[in-house]
Scaffold this active site. Structure first.
Site, PDB file in Angstrom:
ATOM      1  N   LYS A  99      -6.229  -0.524  15.158  1.00  0.00           N
ATOM      2  CA  LYS A  99      -5.722   0.848  15.069  1.00  0.00           C
ATOM      3  C   LYS A  99      -6.490   1.747  16.042  1.00  0.00           C
ATOM      4  O   LYS A  99      -7.517   1.343  16.606  1.00  0.00           O
ATOM      5  CB  LYS A  99      -5.866   1.353  13.627  1.00  0.00           C
ATOM      6  CG  LYS A  99      -5.099   0.498  12.587  1.00  0.00           C
ATOM      7  CD  LYS A  99      -5.278   1.112  11.199  1.00  0.00           C
ATOM      8  CE  LYS A  99      -4.882   0.146  10.105  1.00  0.00           C
ATOM      9  NZ  LYS A  99      -5.090   0.733   8.763  1.00  0.00           N
ATOM     10  N   ASN A 108      -9.999   2.408   8.741  1.00  0.00           N
ATOM     11  CA  ASN A 108     -10.459   1.026   8.510  1.00  0.00           C
ATOM     12  C   ASN A 108     -10.131   0.073   9.657  1.00  0.00           C
ATOM     13  O   ASN A 108     -10.132  -1.135   9.491  1.00  0.00           O
ATOM     14  CB  ASN A 108      -9.973   0.520   7.143  1.00  0.00           C
ATOM     15  CG  ASN A 108      -8.459   0.459   7.054  1.00  0.00           C
ATOM     16  OD1 ASN A 108      -7.761   0.672   8.038  1.00  0.00           O
ATOM     17  ND2 ASN A 108      -7.942   0.154   5.878  1.00  0.00           N
ATOM     18  N   GLU A 110       6.958  -7.757  10.754  1.00  0.00           N
ATOM     19  CA  GLU A 110       6.097  -6.958  11.632  1.00  0.00           C
ATOM     20  C   GLU A 110       6.065  -7.515  13.056  1.00  0.00           C
ATOM     21  O   GLU A 110       6.073  -6.752  14.023  1.00  0.00           O
ATOM     22  CB  GLU A 110       4.688  -6.866  11.029  1.00  0.00           C
ATOM     23  CG  GLU A 110       4.680  -6.022   9.762  1.00  0.00           C
ATOM     24  CD  GLU A 110       3.340  -5.939   9.043  1.00  0.00           C
ATOM     25  OE1 GLU A 110       3.217  -5.105   8.126  1.00  0.00           O
ATOM     26  OE2 GLU A 110       2.413  -6.706   9.386  1.00  0.00           O
ATOM     27  N   HIS A 129      -5.232  -3.635  11.110  1.00  0.00           N
ATOM     28  CA  HIS A 129      -4.124  -3.976  10.220  1.00  0.00           C
ATOM     29  C   HIS A 129      -3.853  -5.475  10.313  1.00  0.00           C
ATOM     30  O   HIS A 129      -3.943  -6.040  11.402  1.00  0.00           O
ATOM     31  CB  HIS A 129      -2.850  -3.217  10.633  1.00  0.00           C
ATOM     32  CG  HIS A 129      -1.628  -3.734   9.944  1.00  0.00           C
ATOM     33  ND1 HIS A 129      -1.262  -3.319   8.684  1.00  0.00           N
ATOM     34  CD2 HIS A 129      -0.723  -4.686  10.308  1.00  0.00           C
ATOM     35  CE1 HIS A 129      -0.165  -3.982   8.308  1.00  0.00           C
ATOM     36  NE2 HIS A 129       0.179  -4.817   9.277  1.00  0.00           N
ATOM     37  N   TYR A 152       4.998   1.350   8.326  1.00  0.00           N
ATOM     38  CA  TYR A 152       4.390   1.567   7.007  1.00  0.00           C
ATOM     39  C   TYR A 152       5.421   2.000   5.954  1.00  0.00           C
ATOM     40  O   TYR A 152       5.042   2.628   4.963  1.00  0.00           O
ATOM     41  CB  TYR A 152       3.288   2.625   7.114  1.00  0.00           C
ATOM     42  CG  TYR A 152       1.948   2.073   7.595  1.00  0.00           C
ATOM     43  CD1 TYR A 152       1.348   0.966   6.983  1.00  0.00           C
ATOM     44  CD2 TYR A 152       1.259   2.686   8.643  1.00  0.00           C
ATOM     45  CE1 TYR A 152       0.122   0.477   7.410  1.00  0.00           C
ATOM     46  CE2 TYR A 152       0.019   2.194   9.077  1.00  0.00           C
ATOM     47  CZ  TYR A 152      -0.539   1.094   8.442  1.00  0.00           C
ATOM     48  OH  TYR A 152      -1.766   0.606   8.861  1.00  0.00           O
TER      49      TYR A 152
HETATM   50  P1  ADP Z   1      -3.997  -2.870   4.045  1.00  0.00           P
HETATM   51  O1  ADP Z   1      -4.068  -2.223   5.407  1.00  0.00           O
HETATM   52  O2  ADP Z   1      -5.339  -3.427   3.625  1.00  0.00           O
HETATM   53  O3  ADP Z   1      -2.873  -3.886   3.939  1.00  0.00           O
HETATM   54  P2  ADP Z   1      -2.341  -0.985   2.502  1.00  0.00           P
HETATM   55  O4  ADP Z   1      -1.124  -1.683   3.016  1.00  0.00           O
HETATM   56  O5  ADP Z   1      -2.452  -0.732   1.044  1.00  0.00           O
HETATM   57  O6  ADP Z   1      -3.681  -1.744   2.959  1.00  0.00           O
HETATM   58  O7  ADP Z   1      -2.476   0.437   3.218  1.00  0.00           O
HETATM   59  C1  ADP Z   1      -2.195   0.559   4.584  1.00  0.00           C
HETATM   60  C2  ADP Z   1      -3.185   1.484   5.201  1.00  0.00           C
HETATM   61  O8  ADP Z   1      -3.073   2.782   4.615  1.00  0.00           O
HETATM   62  C3  ADP Z   1      -4.644   1.098   4.989  1.00  0.00           C
HETATM   63  O9  ADP Z   1      -5.099   0.111   5.891  1.00  0.00           O
HETATM   64  C4  ADP Z   1      -5.342   2.427   5.193  1.00  0.00           C
HETATM   65  O10 ADP Z   1      -5.481   2.711   6.586  1.00  0.00           O
HETATM   66  C5  ADP Z   1      -4.339   3.407   4.619  1.00  0.00           C
HETATM   67  N1  ADP Z   1      -4.685   3.755   3.242  1.00  0.00           N
HETATM   68  C6  ADP Z   1      -4.566   2.977   2.149  1.00  0.00           C
HETATM   69  N2  ADP Z   1      -5.001   3.611   1.045  1.00  0.00           N
HETATM   70  C7  ADP Z   1      -5.419   4.840   1.463  1.00  0.00           C
HETATM   71  C8  ADP Z   1      -5.986   5.969   0.824  1.00  0.00           C
HETATM   72  N3  ADP Z   1      -6.202   5.986  -0.485  1.00  0.00           N
HETATM   73  N4  ADP Z   1      -6.292   7.042   1.584  1.00  0.00           N
HETATM   74  C9  ADP Z   1      -6.071   7.050   2.904  1.00  0.00           C
HETATM   75  N5  ADP Z   1      -5.539   6.023   3.586  1.00  0.00           N
HETATM   76  C10 ADP Z   1      -5.219   4.927   2.874  1.00  0.00           C
END
Ligand code: ADP
Length: 169
Positions: free
Chosen positions: A29, A132, A146, A135, A69
């Site tokens: 990202k 984080n 995807e 992805h 998303y």
């Molecule tokens: P992952 O990326 O681990 O598969 P998710 O699909 O649940 O997780 O969420 C997608 C992305 O949304 C996360 O990687 C993170 O960047 C963001 N995200 C998830 N939960 C939160 C939150 N509580 N607050 C802000 N951003 C979030």
């Protein structure tokens, strides 16, 4: 005369093996790109033994981020997340190898870096959930969707890696 059928047999064997390897979509990202973590992250997948089959640096539009998303559209952070993903360059990749979807998620760590184990990408390199850095597809169907969203079929490169016989025996 003996070597020709033997070589043909090995080739067929490798083809059959390659056909069963799975693929996943991995993206660094904008925070990971801006923080100079591209090589660090790629090296973790590469050293594990996974094979890079597609890669490109792109700035997705907000609409594209919303499509990527779409499963999270009802979450309160959805808008900020899509703004962020479209705020700068994203390194989009497809990695191939046995178990790469599930194990790729292990390499990445859990969604919240605070809960990710040391040794994982998010555990070692990120601090908060909203930044984080990476992805990874969360299952076979998501991976297929995807990859199809981010890449044209012609951008996926199928090739034999000489390391495969050492990785898979
Ligand atoms: P992952 O990326 O681990 O598969 P998710 O699909 O649940 O997780 O969420 C997608 C992305 O949304 C996360 O990687 C993170 O960047 C963001 N995200 C998830 N939960 C939160 C939150 N509580 N607050 C802000 N951003 C979030």
């Amino acid at each position: 005369l003996i070597s020709i059928p033997a070589a043909a047999y090995m080739f067929q064997d490798q083809e059959a093996h390659a056909a069963e390897l799975e693929r996943t979509f991995i993206a660094i990202k904008p925070d990971g790109v801006q923080r100079g973590l591209i090589a660090e992250i790629i090296s973790r997948f590469e050293r594990k033994g996974y094979k890079l089959v597609a890669i490109k640096l792109i700035v997705p539009s907000k609409e594209f981020a919303q499509t990527h998303y779409h499963d999270l559209k009802d979450r309160p952070f959805f808008n900020g997340l899509c703004d962020f993903l479209s705020s700068g360059p994203v390194l989009a990749m497809v990695w191939e190898g046995e178990g790469v979807i599930k194990y790729g998620r292990k390499l990445i760590g859990t969604t919240d870096p605070q809960k990710s184990e040391p040794g994982t990408i998010r555990g070692d390199l990120a601090v908060v959930v909203g930044r984080n850095i990476i992805h990874g597809s969360d299952g076979p169907e998501t991976a297929r969707n995807e990859i199809a969203l981010w890449f044209e079929p012609s951008e996926l490169v199928s090739y034999a890696s000489n390391a495969e016989k050492w990785l898979y025996g």
